[in-house]
Design a protein around this motif. Structure first.
Motif, short mmCIF file in Angstrom:
data_model
loop_
_atom_site.label_atom_id
_atom_site.label_comp_id
_atom_site.label_asym_id
_atom_site.label_seq_id
_atom_site.Cartn_x
_atom_site.Cartn_y
_atom_site.Cartn_z
N LEU A 169 0.85 -1.20 0.00
CA LEU A 169 0.00 0.00 0.00
C LEU A 169 0.89 1.25 0.00
O LEU A 169 1.83 1.36 0.78
CB LEU A 169 -0.91 0.01 1.22
CG LEU A 169 -1.89 -1.15 1.33
CD1 LEU A 169 -2.68 -1.06 2.63
CD2 LEU A 169 -2.84 -1.15 0.14
N ARG A 170 0.57 2.19 -0.86
CA ARG A 170 1.31 3.45 -0.93
C ARG A 170 0.43 4.66 -0.65
O ARG A 170 0.92 5.77 -0.51
CB ARG A 170 1.96 3.59 -2.32
CG ARG A 170 3.04 2.54 -2.59
CD ARG A 170 4.22 2.72 -1.63
NE ARG A 170 5.24 1.69 -1.79
CZ ARG A 170 5.32 0.60 -1.05
NH1 ARG A 170 4.41 0.37 -0.08
NH2 ARG A 170 6.26 -0.30 -1.23
N ALA A 171 -0.87 4.44 -0.61
CA ALA A 171 -1.82 5.52 -0.31
C ALA A 171 -2.94 4.93 0.52
O ALA A 171 -3.60 3.97 0.10
CB ALA A 171 -2.37 6.13 -1.59
N VAL A 172 -3.12 5.46 1.74
CA VAL A 172 -4.14 4.93 2.64
C VAL A 172 -4.89 6.08 3.30
O VAL A 172 -4.41 7.22 3.36
CB VAL A 172 -3.52 4.03 3.74
CG1 VAL A 172 -2.77 2.87 3.13
CG2 VAL A 172 -2.59 4.84 4.65
N TYR A 173 -6.06 5.76 3.80
CA TYR A 173 -6.81 6.67 4.66
C TYR A 173 -6.71 6.17 6.10
O TYR A 173 -6.60 4.96 6.34
CB TYR A 173 -8.28 6.73 4.24
CG TYR A 173 -8.55 7.43 2.93
CD1 TYR A 173 -8.51 8.82 2.86
CD2 TYR A 173 -8.83 6.69 1.79
CE1 TYR A 173 -8.77 9.46 1.64
CE2 TYR A 173 -9.09 7.33 0.57
CZ TYR A 173 -9.05 8.71 0.51
OH TYR A 173 -9.29 9.34 -0.68
N GLY A 174 -6.77 7.08 7.04
CA GLY A 174 -6.71 6.71 8.44
C GLY A 174 -7.24 7.83 9.32
O GLY A 174 -7.71 8.87 8.81
N GLU A 175 -7.15 7.64 10.62
CA GLU A 175 -7.58 8.67 11.57
C GLU A 175 -6.42 9.61 11.88
O GLU A 175 -5.27 9.34 11.56
CB GLU A 175 -8.09 7.99 12.84
CG GLU A 175 -9.30 7.11 12.58
CD GLU A 175 -9.48 6.05 13.65
OE1 GLU A 175 -9.99 6.38 14.74
OE2 GLU A 175 -9.09 4.89 13.39
#
Length: 540
Positions: A444-450
């Protein structure tokens, strides 16, 4: 005839430092060694706020960015990022490298506060202050070791300005104009770094003006102003370009005005004195203060009043004496006024009552006044040892000695409890590293998170992974560095790194439905990592 002969005199070796200086050096080295070990272990644990400073250091080192304020806000300078940038350029990003300049600032502060305390109080009292500062439970260590902006650099700046004022008054500083210009530069840098220091800067500046007086009408005054403007140049330049309502003062007013209804004054005073002051002094664990630890908070304003009275008496007795004889009491009064103004500003905030544990960090600058706060207790204890007081004096001296011993013992207990509980702290840091390794291995090179996940993840992967911040409803959250958000937005199939069973995780499983199981690729360290076939962007 007289024959001269060479006589070799055998002098006893004497150390360059006297006994108080040697004692202070040993205590300071012990405190430095303790903090160096914690720095190498990444204790206290890192977080996304600190990671933002680390990422800024990485950007400065690469020449990509030259930020004036912390990404996403307009009122906290980035001095710590610039200090760490050369190290990051050589070694690459890591938490110990990011924190080493902050550790050096702590050592500088302790050395300077020893010098100041010795000048305006007494040598052995300065040793006591260094000994207390050498200790440290979690709350004070977060302000002393973590690169989270402002407080580590502004404290030595204020002490240096006070030392300049004292040195100019007693004639020890000969390059007077250069010293005045340097004091102005330090004041400007401190204002840019953290506005919390303004009360102390104001009283230190007044002391400097009192010492210089007519000299300010000449080159000294001009150099003071020029130094301040140069130091505050980043702040001034940014505010001149800021759109209406986006200057630092306007933003600070918005932040302070967005905290809801104001609790009663008694609740704010209770939070400030019973929790904030003991926590900021290093007497309590981060979880809160016991009843007996809160007693120091009640004693604090009494001690401030006592030292103010003592300093006023000493100043009046030396009214006809040269400035050099009056600068000590005047500096003590400056530190008393700085503490009083800082407390008054803190008590005005609703956060003093609603969340005193998390906001005690705003009182960390009170360490500047520790020498004068303890000075009345020290004087009473010393007079008893000299046997120059009556029965009442002996009783007061014995009580003062007990209070000083109790403060030292309390600080040691709080430090020991923190050290004894380092296991969970280090485990949490390992979980954050494991999460970063898992995300990287998954490709993964682009993720969403808090918020508290994203920038920490980006820093732990040295920007190999970009992270966009989402809130509890999986809509755009507080993205401090917008390029990361844009990068993730452009990804066709981003990943999602969410705290297991938290609101965003539950929302994600609700949106995915039957696809939630196949989309889950890893569970690690209390997080779930999703990589669904199609992007989940409910805000579009």
């Amino acid at each position: 005839m007289v024959v001269s002969t060479r006589v070799r005199l055998h002098r006893r070796w004497q150390p360059a430092l006297d006994r108080p200086a040697l004692a202070a050096l040993l205590l300071g080295l012990a405190g430095f060694g303790y903090r160096l070990v914690l720095t190498l272990l990444t204790v206290p644990t890192s977080n996304s706020d600190e990671a933002t400073f680390g990422l800024a250091a990485l950007h400065v080192a690469a020449g990509r960015e030259h930020p004036i304020f912390l990404y996403g806000q307009r009122y906290m300078g980035m001095a710590e990022s610039y200090l760490a940038a050369p190290l990051v350029a050589v070694t690459g990003p890591s938490w110990p490298v990011l924190r080493l300049p902050v550790l050096a600032l702590w050592a500088l502060f302790v050395w300077l506060i020893y010098r100041l305390t010795r000048r305006i109080c007494a040598p052995w009292h300065a040793v006591l202050v260094v000994g207390l500062l050498a200790l440290g439970p979690e709350r004070v260590l977060r302000d002393q070791l973590m690169a989270v902006g402002g407080r580590p650099e502004v404290k030595p700046a204020v002490v240096l300005i006070l030392l300049v004022a004292v040195g100019l008054a007693d004639g020890r500083i000969r390059a007077r104009r250069l010293a005045v210009g340097a004091a102005g530069l330090l004041a400007g840098l401190a204002v840019w770094s953290d506005w919390l220091i303004v009360p102390y800067l104001a009283v230190a500046g007044l002391l400097l003006v009192w010492v210089l007086r007519r000299e300010l009408l000449g080159w000294s005054g001009a150099l003071l102003v020029v130094g301040f403007v140069v130091g505050a140049a980043p702040l001034i330049a940014d505010n001149l370009r800021a759109p209406p309502g986006q200057d630092s003062l306007s933003v600070l007013r918005q932040v302070n005005g967005a905290t809801g209804a104001t609790p009663p004054l008694v609740d704010r005073l209770r939070g400030a004195l019973l929790e904030g002051v003991p926590l900021a002094t290093g007497l309590c664990p981060a979880g809160g203060c016991a009843r007996w630890q809160q007693l120091f908070g009640l004693l604090y304003p009494v001690l401030l009043a006592a030292v103010a009275a003592l300093a006023l008496v000493a100043y009046r007795r030396a009214a006809a004496a040269p400035t050099a004889d009056r600068v000590g009491p005047a500096a003590q009064l400056a530190l008393v006024a700085g503490a009083a103004l800082t407390l008054a500003a803190y008590v005005r905030s609703p956060l003093a009552a609603t969340d005193p544990l998390n906001n005690a960090r705003y009182l960390s600058v009170l360490q500047l006044s520790l020498p004068v706060v303890l000075w009345p207790l020290w004087l009473a204890a010393v007079r008893v040892r000299r046997g120059s007081v009556g029965v009442a004096g002996r009783l007061a001296g014995a009580s003062a000695s007990a209070v000083l011993a109790g403060l030292a013992a309390t600080a040691m207990i709080a430090t020991d409890l923190f050290v004894a509980g380092l296991g969970p702290v280090r485990a949490e840091e390992r979980r954050a590293r494991d999460l970063a390794d898992t995300v990287r291995r998954a490709g993964l090179r682009a993720v969403y998170g808090e918020y508290w996940t994203c920038n920490r993840l980006v820093f732990n992967t040295a920007e190999a992974v970009a992270c966009g911040v989402l809130d509890g409803e999986l809509t755009p959250g507080q993205n401090r560095y917008r390029p990361y958000w844009r990068q993730v937005e452009q990804a066709e199939r981003p990943g999602y790194v969410l705290v297991a069973d938290g609101p965003p995780d539950r929302r994600m499983r609700e949106l995915l439905g039957a696809r939630a199981g196949p989309a889950l690729i890893a569970e690690v360290g209390g997080y779930r990592v999703y990589h669904p076939e199609t992007a989940v962007r409910p805000w579009r």
